[in-house]
Design a protein around this motif. Structure first.
Motif, short mmCIF file in Angstrom:
data_model
loop_
_atom_site.label_atom_id
_atom_site.label_comp_id
_atom_site.label_asym_id
_atom_site.label_seq_id
_atom_site.Cartn_x
_atom_site.Cartn_y
_atom_site.Cartn_z
N ASN A 1 66.33 37.40 63.78
CA ASN A 1 65.11 38.19 63.86
C ASN A 1 64.09 37.77 62.80
O ASN A 1 63.23 38.55 62.42
CB ASN A 1 65.44 39.68 63.69
CG ASN A 1 64.33 40.59 64.21
OD1 ASN A 1 63.71 40.32 65.23
ND2 ASN A 1 64.04 41.66 63.48
N THR A 2 64.18 36.53 62.33
CA THR A 2 63.22 36.08 61.33
C THR A 2 61.86 35.84 61.99
O THR A 2 61.80 35.47 63.17
CB THR A 2 63.70 34.78 60.65
OG1 THR A 2 64.02 33.81 61.66
CG2 THR A 2 64.93 35.04 59.80
N PRO A 3 60.77 36.03 61.26
CA PRO A 3 59.43 35.90 61.85
C PRO A 3 59.18 34.53 62.50
O PRO A 3 58.55 34.45 63.56
CB PRO A 3 58.50 36.14 60.65
CG PRO A 3 59.29 37.00 59.73
CD PRO A 3 60.71 36.54 59.87
N ALA A 4 59.65 33.45 61.87
CA ALA A 4 59.39 32.11 62.41
C ALA A 4 60.08 31.94 63.76
O ALA A 4 59.51 31.34 64.69
CB ALA A 4 59.86 31.04 61.43
N LEU A 5 61.30 32.45 63.89
CA LEU A 5 62.01 32.36 65.17
C LEU A 5 61.32 33.22 66.22
O LEU A 5 61.13 32.78 67.37
CB LEU A 5 63.46 32.81 64.98
CG LEU A 5 64.30 32.86 66.26
CD1 LEU A 5 64.49 31.46 66.84
CD2 LEU A 5 65.67 33.50 65.98
N ASN A 6 60.95 34.43 65.85
CA ASN A 6 60.27 35.31 66.81
C ASN A 6 58.96 34.72 67.28
O ASN A 6 58.60 34.83 68.46
CB ASN A 6 60.02 36.68 66.17
CG ASN A 6 61.30 37.49 66.01
OD1 ASN A 6 62.32 37.18 66.64
ND2 ASN A 6 61.26 38.50 65.17
N ARG A 7 58.23 34.09 66.36
CA ARG A 7 56.96 33.46 66.73
C ARG A 7 57.18 32.34 67.75
O ARG A 7 56.43 32.23 68.73
CB ARG A 7 56.29 32.91 65.47
CG ARG A 7 55.04 32.06 65.73
CD ARG A 7 53.94 32.84 66.39
NE ARG A 7 52.76 32.02 66.63
CZ ARG A 7 51.74 32.38 67.40
NH1 ARG A 7 51.77 33.55 68.02
NH2 ARG A 7 50.71 31.58 67.57
N ALA A 8 58.20 31.52 67.53
CA ALA A 8 58.49 30.43 68.47
C ALA A 8 58.85 30.99 69.85
O ALA A 8 58.40 30.45 70.89
CB ALA A 8 59.64 29.58 67.94
N LEU A 9 59.62 32.07 69.90
CA LEU A 9 59.98 32.67 71.18
C LEU A 9 58.77 33.28 71.88
O LEU A 9 58.62 33.17 73.11
CB LEU A 9 61.05 33.75 70.96
CG LEU A 9 62.44 33.25 70.53
CD1 LEU A 9 63.33 34.41 70.12
CD2 LEU A 9 63.08 32.46 71.67
N GLU A 10 57.89 33.91 71.10
CA GLU A 10 56.69 34.52 71.68
C GLU A 10 55.79 33.45 72.30
O GLU A 10 55.24 33.65 73.40
CB GLU A 10 55.93 35.29 70.61
CG GLU A 10 56.62 36.58 70.18
CD GLU A 10 55.99 37.20 68.95
OE1 GLU A 10 55.05 36.58 68.40
OE2 GLU A 10 56.43 38.30 68.54
N VAL A 11 55.63 32.31 71.63
CA VAL A 11 54.80 31.22 72.18
C VAL A 11 55.43 30.70 73.47
O VAL A 11 54.72 30.44 74.45
CB VAL A 11 54.64 30.09 71.15
CG1 VAL A 11 53.95 28.89 71.78
CG2 VAL A 11 53.84 30.57 69.94
N ALA A 12 56.74 30.54 73.50
CA ALA A 12 57.42 30.05 74.70
C ALA A 12 57.19 31.00 75.87
O ALA A 12 56.94 30.55 77.01
CB ALA A 12 58.91 29.89 74.42
N LEU A 13 57.26 32.30 75.63
CA LEU A 13 57.06 33.28 76.70
C LEU A 13 55.62 33.30 77.19
O LEU A 13 55.36 33.46 78.39
CB LEU A 13 57.47 34.67 76.21
CG LEU A 13 58.97 34.87 75.98
CD1 LEU A 13 59.24 36.20 75.30
CD2 LEU A 13 59.73 34.80 77.31
#
Length: 424
Positions: A15-27
């Protein structure tokens, strides 16, 4: 869209911000047909992102094909990607469809795209620009409607500058970049991932899951993980299968992280003009020192007790470390604050010894005849000289007596201008 549901569907932990950001861009980019370039170190889990993009796109009912470009020989990669005609080369006994033809209407994932030969890069560029390709051995152009998602663990900008990758292809692939963070930048996720991997293997082989002591967890979270998530999973599986104990302490964990237990001198490289810690973060050095000290606590207490017995004088301040072993006040304060600078902590021992040299008014007459140092540097110099004399010039033993590393002692000897003749 609920990010947590996406993580659950694809088994993504963290749940780190960098991982969440990458997932949000992919979606967000998934419903489009834009090309995506996923970058990140080997083992970070880049392969999940093209799957997410495909699953949440209008192409989700089409084919999804993953191709490892680095695993296909240069002589056959054009045939694999674009197909070939019968008789086009030795062994081509039949016509064959390539991945771009099979994936028509779907998504193709080109992993390690930076490994593509330049001739193949030209063919790929044509597919991205016009949707056309030509089979090996054919002169007929064919159409394909494919979404391209690429991934790389190398810096493609540097590859472009070195002439190993076409600049026009780089910009075509890099329409939407998605950087995936390395595991060392996901501090809060490391223990969660380890626990998940340990639980998975325990369920698979019907054994109790392993757990970590607080000290082992700290070591786990502050290791640099050069192999990223793949290495973490490998370590969890090895420990689960090999170790009889189910509660893992730092001593056990270090067996599976051999490079973590490297000598301190290797962890503190000196760069020209960059200072002693130019290439190493203070946190890395600190934790290495803490875990090294942990295994030597008993020996250290014994040495302190012996030193205190030999050097304690009336009126000198003595602190106690919580046991019956006396400890000099300077040593107690430096050990009680483990999150101070490691270098400053080591120098505190020299300064404590220096204070004794300055403040010793009951020294033997032979020592009293020596001029009393007036400055901090002179006091430190005298403390080091005395330690070297007592140990017959052996720097390793003198460093041990002063409770500093040999590296720190060498540096102080050089800074203070101590020569061999000074200790004779």
């Amino acid at each position: 869209m609920e990010l947590q549901s996406v993580k659950q569907r694809f088994g993504i932990i963290g749940n780190t911000p960098a991982l969440n950001r990458a997932l949000e861009v992919a979606l967000r980019v998934a419903p489009t047909d834009l090309s995506v370039l996923i970058s990140g170190e080997s083992g970070v889990g880049k392969e999940f992102f093209p799957q997410i993009i495909h699953a949440y796109s209008a192409r989700k009912h089409g084919n999804y094909i993953a191709v490892n470009c680095g695993a296909i020989p240069e002589g056959t990669i054009d045939s694999e990607l674009f197909g070939h005609e019968k008789g086009s080369f030795t062994g081509a006994t039949d016509s064959r469809k390539g991945y771009f033809e099979v994936a028509d209407g779907g998504t193709i994932f080109l992993d390690e795209v930076g490994e593509l030969p330049l001739t193949t890069q030209v063919r790929l560029l044509r597919v991205l620009q016009s949707g056309e390709f030509i089979r090996v051995g054919s002169s007929k152009a064919q159409k394909t409607d494919v979404r391209v998602v690429a991934a790389t663990n190398v810096n493609l900008r540097q590859a472009v500058e070195a002439g190993r990758f076409r600049e026009d292809l780089y910009y075509r692939l890099n329409t939407v970049p998605i950087p995936v963070p390395p595991l060392r930048d996901r501090l809060g996720d490391i223990h969660l991932l380890f626990r998940k991997f340990a639980a998975d293997i325990a369920a698979q082989y019907h054994m109790p899951p392993i757990g970590l002591t607080p000290e082992a967890r700290s070591l786990l979270e502050n290791y640099r993980w050069p192999g990223n998530v793949r290495q973490l999973k490998n370590v969890a599986e090895q420990i689960s299968a090999v170790e009889e104990k189910r509660e893992i302490d730092p001593d056990i964990l270090l067996r599976y992280l051999p490079d973590y237990a490297a000598p301190t001198a290797q962890l503190m490289p000196v760069a020209a003009g960059g200072g002693e810690f130019a290439n190493t973060t203070e946190r890395d050095i600190l934790y290495k020192l803490l875990f090294d000290l942990r295994g030597e606590v008993s020996e250290l207490k014994g040495m302190v007790a012996e030193l205190a017995t030999a050097q304690h004088r009336p009126g000198a301040a003595v602190a106690y470390s919580g046991s019956s072993l006396p400890m000099k006040l300077g040593e107690a304060s430096s050990l009680a604050t483990p999150f101070a600078s490691p270098l400053r902590r080591e120098e505190a021992y020299i300064e404590t010894a220096a204070e004794e040299v300055v403040g010793d008014e009951t020294a033997p007459q032979a020592e009293a005849s020596r001029p009393v140092p007036q400055t901090k540097e002179e006091a430190q110099r005298e403390a080091i000289v005395q330690a070297l004399r007592r140990n017959h010039g052996k720097r390793k033993e003198a460093a041990r007596e002063l409770f500093v590393s040999e590296r720190t002692l060498y540096r102080k000897i050089k800074e203070l201008g101590i020569r061999d003749e000074d200790i004779r």
